[in-house]
Design a protein around this motif. Structure first.
Motif, PDB file in Angstrom:
ATOM      1  N   GLN A 173       3.630  -5.731   3.032  1.00 44.02           N
ATOM      2  CA  GLN A 173       3.631  -6.967   3.825  1.00 44.02           C
ATOM      3  C   GLN A 173       4.784  -7.741   3.909  1.00 44.02           C
ATOM      4  O   GLN A 173       5.319  -7.982   2.776  1.00 44.02           O
ATOM      5  CB  GLN A 173       2.139  -7.676   3.540  1.00 44.02           C
ATOM      6  N   GLY A 174       5.167  -8.219   5.201  1.00 41.29           N
ATOM      7  CA  GLY A 174       6.121  -9.069   5.121  1.00 41.29           C
ATOM      8  C   GLY A 174       7.476  -8.338   5.569  1.00 41.29           C
ATOM      9  O   GLY A 174       8.532  -9.012   5.727  1.00 41.29           O
ATOM     10  N   ARG A 175       7.583  -7.096   5.034  1.00 38.63           N
ATOM     11  CA  ARG A 175       8.830  -6.384   5.313  1.00 38.63           C
ATOM     12  C   ARG A 175       8.845  -5.307   6.495  1.00 38.63           C
ATOM     13  O   ARG A 175       9.542  -5.273   7.246  1.00 38.63           O
ATOM     14  CB  ARG A 175       8.972  -5.502   3.892  1.00 38.63           C
ATOM     15  N   GLU A 176       7.658  -4.802   6.589  1.00 39.18           N
ATOM     16  CA  GLU A 176       7.364  -3.862   7.739  1.00 39.18           C
ATOM     17  C   GLU A 176       6.545  -4.567   8.868  1.00 39.18           C
ATOM     18  O   GLU A 176       6.022  -5.817   8.550  1.00 39.18           O
ATOM     19  CB  GLU A 176       6.622  -2.814   7.491  1.00 39.18           C
ATOM     20  N   SER A 177       6.423  -4.125  10.121  1.00 41.69           N
ATOM     21  CA  SER A 177       5.777  -4.695  11.069  1.00 41.69           C
ATOM     22  C   SER A 177       4.198  -4.285  10.794  1.00 41.69           C
ATOM     23  O   SER A 177       4.110  -3.581   9.948  1.00 41.69           O
ATOM     24  CB  SER A 177       6.136  -4.106  12.485  1.00 41.69           C
ATOM     25  N   GLU A 213       0.628  -1.192   0.087  1.00 41.24           N
ATOM     26  CA  GLU A 213       0.031  -0.140   0.044  1.00 41.24           C
ATOM     27  C   GLU A 213       1.020   1.273   0.073  1.00 41.24           C
ATOM     28  O   GLU A 213       1.770   1.483   0.699  1.00 41.24           O
ATOM     29  CB  GLU A 213      -1.096   0.003   1.194  1.00 41.24           C
ATOM     30  N   ARG A 214       0.698   2.202  -0.872  1.00 42.85           N
ATOM     31  CA  ARG A 214       1.559   3.212  -1.089  1.00 42.85           C
ATOM     32  C   ARG A 214       0.585   4.658  -1.215  1.00 42.85           C
ATOM     33  O   ARG A 214      -0.219   4.689  -1.989  1.00 42.85           O
ATOM     34  CB  ARG A 214       2.414   3.263  -2.047  1.00 42.85           C
ATOM     35  N   PHE A 215       1.047   5.731  -0.374  1.00 45.93           N
ATOM     36  CA  PHE A 215       0.399   7.006  -0.491  1.00 45.93           C
ATOM     37  C   PHE A 215       1.543   7.914  -1.255  1.00 45.93           C
ATOM     38  O   PHE A 215       2.645   8.299  -0.341  1.00 45.93           O
ATOM     39  CB  PHE A 215      -0.074   7.590   0.632  1.00 45.93           C
ATOM     40  N   ALA A 266       2.121  -2.502  11.895  1.00 44.75           N
ATOM     41  CA  ALA A 266       1.653  -0.875  11.691  1.00 44.75           C
ATOM     42  C   ALA A 266       2.879  -0.142  11.191  1.00 44.75           C
ATOM     43  O   ALA A 266       2.997   1.182  11.793  1.00 44.75           O
ATOM     44  CB  ALA A 266       1.135  -0.495  13.176  1.00 44.75           C
ATOM     45  N   GLY A 267       3.950  -0.840  10.689  1.00 43.45           N
ATOM     46  CA  GLY A 267       5.231  -0.003  10.369  1.00 43.45           C
ATOM     47  C   GLY A 267       5.066   0.720   8.924  1.00 43.45           C
ATOM     48  O   GLY A 267       4.023   1.266   8.493  1.00 43.45           O
ATOM     49  N   GLY A 268       6.078   0.440   8.370  1.00 42.13           N
ATOM     50  CA  GLY A 268       6.137   1.356   6.927  1.00 42.13           C
ATOM     51  C   GLY A 268       7.051   2.200   6.966  1.00 42.13           C
ATOM     52  O   GLY A 268       8.117   2.254   7.877  1.00 42.13           O
ATOM     53  N   TYR A 269       7.607   2.993   5.940  1.00 39.06           N
ATOM     54  CA  TYR A 269       8.486   3.830   5.735  1.00 39.06           C
ATOM     55  C   TYR A 269       8.279   5.079   4.894  1.00 39.06           C
ATOM     56  O   TYR A 269       7.161   5.235   4.254  1.00 39.06           O
ATOM     57  CB  TYR A 269       9.787   3.157   5.299  1.00 39.06           C
ATOM     58  N   ILE A 270       9.049   6.233   4.885  1.00 37.45           N
ATOM     59  CA  ILE A 270       8.730   7.294   4.013  1.00 37.45           C
ATOM     60  C   ILE A 270       9.779   7.318   2.766  1.00 37.45           C
ATOM     61  O   ILE A 270      10.945   7.065   3.343  1.00 37.45           O
ATOM     62  CB  ILE A 270       8.816   8.615   4.760  1.00 37.45           C
ATOM     63  N   GLU A 271       9.526   7.474   1.671  1.00 37.07           N
ATOM     64  CA  GLU A 271      10.453   7.442   0.537  1.00 37.07           C
ATOM     65  C   GLU A 271      10.762   8.671  -0.124  1.00 37.07           C
ATOM     66  O   GLU A 271       9.411   9.148  -0.319  1.00 37.07           O
ATOM     67  CB  GLU A 271      10.258   6.443  -0.365  1.00 37.07           C
ATOM     68  N   ASN A 272      11.676   9.422  -0.504  1.00 41.47           N
ATOM     69  CA  ASN A 272      11.549  10.429  -1.145  1.00 41.47           C
ATOM     70  C   ASN A 272      12.079  10.103  -2.766  1.00 41.47           C
ATOM     71  O   ASN A 272      13.590   9.955  -2.975  1.00 41.47           O
ATOM     72  CB  ASN A 272      12.590  11.616  -0.586  1.00 41.47           C
ATOM     73  N   ASP A 273      11.177  10.113  -3.625  1.00 38.92           N
ATOM     74  CA  ASP A 273      11.643   9.877  -4.949  1.00 38.92           C
ATOM     75  C   ASP A 273      12.122  10.994  -5.820  1.00 38.92           C
ATOM     76  O   ASP A 273      13.259  10.856  -6.571  1.00 38.92           O
ATOM     77  CB  ASP A 273      10.419   9.260  -5.821  1.00 38.92           C
ATOM     78  N   PHE A 274      11.776  12.292  -5.521  1.00 32.72           N
ATOM     79  CA  PHE A 274      11.962  13.263  -6.694  1.00 32.72           C
ATOM     80  C   PHE A 274      11.909  14.480  -5.776  1.00 32.72           C
ATOM     81  O   PHE A 274      10.973  14.906  -4.863  1.00 32.72           O
ATOM     82  CB  PHE A 274      11.012  13.430  -7.565  1.00 32.72           C
TER      83      PHE A 274
END
Length: 500
Positions: free
Chosen positions: A126-130, A97-99, A132-140
């Motif tokens: 799923q399977g990479r984060e906990s 899931e990505r926003f 309720a985890g996740g991460y923030i990525e900066n693409d541009f």
């Protein structure tokens, strides 16, 4: 007389006091409300920031998707990723899931438009984060001013349409360089009119553009990585720091240039890049052992897009071809390396395909033998009606090392210097990947897309012989022997996207 004079003066004082009080009680004129105004200079969605002459657009998208027999956003289950070995307890599917949220500001100046752009991703796999985890990525993240681009933007090597390929598996489909995220750069673009432009750019090669260089004479913990291993040693994880890689540090940026033509009927793009290749000491712990001289690799690309074909309104055809010498990641893009550590492998039907994607190889006392790589890819999309469209696409990517490079890699593999197994092989380490796919997308309402895709991947390897596993991994026990032969992977993907 005195009484009359006092009355007059008192009355006057009272009037002055009353007038002052009434004036103080009167409401002041309210400041005019400054409504947000539409900015029509740069297309839909822009507004003037109140009190300024700067226009801003805030937008984004939310995507949810599932890959079957593949990783996030379409990377097939190669060996080394979850499910690659085909064991019973593997993952059969992967969800993400990505926003996405972006800010785009533009201001007219005497030097032209000043633009700032930032794109942020809030991601959960799923399977990479906990749970309720996740991460923030900066693409541009970049600034554009007077023809200059500063920051993390789409590489100037890539064609104009690189972010609009009609497929879901953007990370797993090989079609030139990796465009999943921007490349840090300092670029200057000159506009010549009539849609013609040219750009010169300095771009940071790490980690997306450096495929790694291997010293085939190393043993032990520095040995060449075999087809089994964990993602912790992948060069998509820590700036090309996978086991067996002998390229340390980033010496100089890649030099990239292009010439482009943009018209209503489509576009043309020709680009080139110079990429420095270097190793490290022949003995990594002894600087007195010497090192091979650094050398330069290069890549060239030609691409075109045709719009509004006779087959229907909105139809398009996109085609590109790339060749690279000592710059293999300009051909093998995507994010397969985040789970592959510079190698591609697949186990199935008692056999295994296995090969490397490297800029070059060398042995003690020798020079770097650069790889040759090339690819050709095409994308055709047809609109059945404004709500339904189908695309078909395909590519073939290949890397080879020449007779000297093959001899070095075979000597290392047959000499037991793989970290996860031993080969008994003849032939060539030339390696190819053929991919075909189709996607159908439905837009039930504006800015809402439901899509499904099917992909076929064929690993085309040129080794003959066997590989014996010496390290248990993903359900493959120690001592298993696999016949080296071509392998196929079938994968599917579904995705729902809401843009705004």
């Amino acid at each position: 007389m005195t009484t009359m004079k006092g009355l007059i003066l008192g009355t006057a004082a009272s009037l002055v006091a009353l007038t002052g009080a009434q004036a103080a009680d009167l409401p002041l004129k309210a400041k005019a409300v400054e409504y947000v105004k539409v900015c029509s200079l740069y297309g839909a969605g822009f507004y003037y920031i109140p009190g300024t002459d700067t226009c801003i657009r805030i937008g984004g998208a939310l995507r949810v998707g599932t890959s079957i027999n593949g990783g996030v956003w379409g990377v097939p289950f190669y060996q080394g990723g979850a499910g690659g070995a085909g064991s019973y307890n593997r993952n059969y599917f992967t969800t993400r899931e990505r926003f996405t949220l972006f800010l785009d500001t533009r201001t007219q100046t005497e030097y032209g438009v000043v633009r700032t752009y930032a794109n942020m991703l809030f991601d959960f796999s799923q399977g990479r984060e906990s749970i309720a985890g996740g991460y923030i990525e900066n693409d541009f993240i970049f600034i554009q001013f007077a023809g200059f681009t500063f920051g993390k933007a789409v590489s100037q090597f890539d064609p104009q349409w690189t972010l609009s390929k009609p497929l879901i598996s953007t990370s797993g489909f090989f079609s030139g360089t990796n465009d999943a995220s921007g490349i840090p750069q300092l670029a200057y673009t000159a506009e010549f009119g009539n849609g013609v432009s040219a750009t010169l750019s300095l771009e940071d090669a790490q980690p997306y553009r450096s495929a790694g260089v291997v010293n085939t004479s190393l043993t032990g913990s520095n040995a060449l990585l075999g087809p089994f291993g964990s993602t912790a040693s992948a060069y998509g994880v820590t700036s090309n720091n996978f086991q067996g890689n002998a390229q340390g540090g980033d010496h100089v940026p890649d030099v990239v240039a292009n010439i482009r033509l943009d018209q209503a009927w489509g576009s043309l793009h020709v680009g080139a890049a110079a990429h420095e290749v270097h190793g490290t000491y022949y003995n990594p712990t002894d600087s007195d052992s010497g090192h091979p001289n650094s050398t330069w690799g290069y890549a060239v690309i030609g691409a075109f897009e045709l719009k509004n074909l006779p087959t229907g309104v909105g139809d398009s055809l996109k085609v590109q071809a790339t060749f690279a010498n000592g710059a293999a990641k300009y051909v093998f893009g995507g994010t397969f390396d985040s789970a592959g550590g510079g190698r591609l492998a697949r186990i199935g039907d008692g056999g295994m395909a296995f090969g490397y994607v490297l800029d070059g190889v060398y042995g003690t006392g020798g020079s770097i033998q650069k790889s040759d790589a090339w690819e050709v890819s095409g994308f055709y999309e047809h609109y059945w009606n404004p709500a339904w469209r189908t695309s078909v696409f395909g590519s073939y990517s290949r890397v080879s090392y020449g007779s000297t490079g093959d001899a070095l890699l075979l000597a290392a593999a047959n000499g037991g210097r793989l970290s996860t197994g031993v080969t008994n092989a003849t032939g060539s380490f030339a390696f190819g990947v053929m991919q075909f796919g189709t996607r159908t997308a439905w837009d039930p309402v504006k800015n809402l897309t439901v899509a499904a895709e099917f992909d076929y991947t064929r690993l085309d390897q040129h080794l003959n012989g066997t590989f014996t596993n010496t390290s248990a991994f993903q359900g493959v026990a120690t001592g298993n022997t696999f016949q080296l032969k071509d392998q196929s992977i079938y994968s599917g993907h579904v995705q729902v996207t809401r843009s705004f």
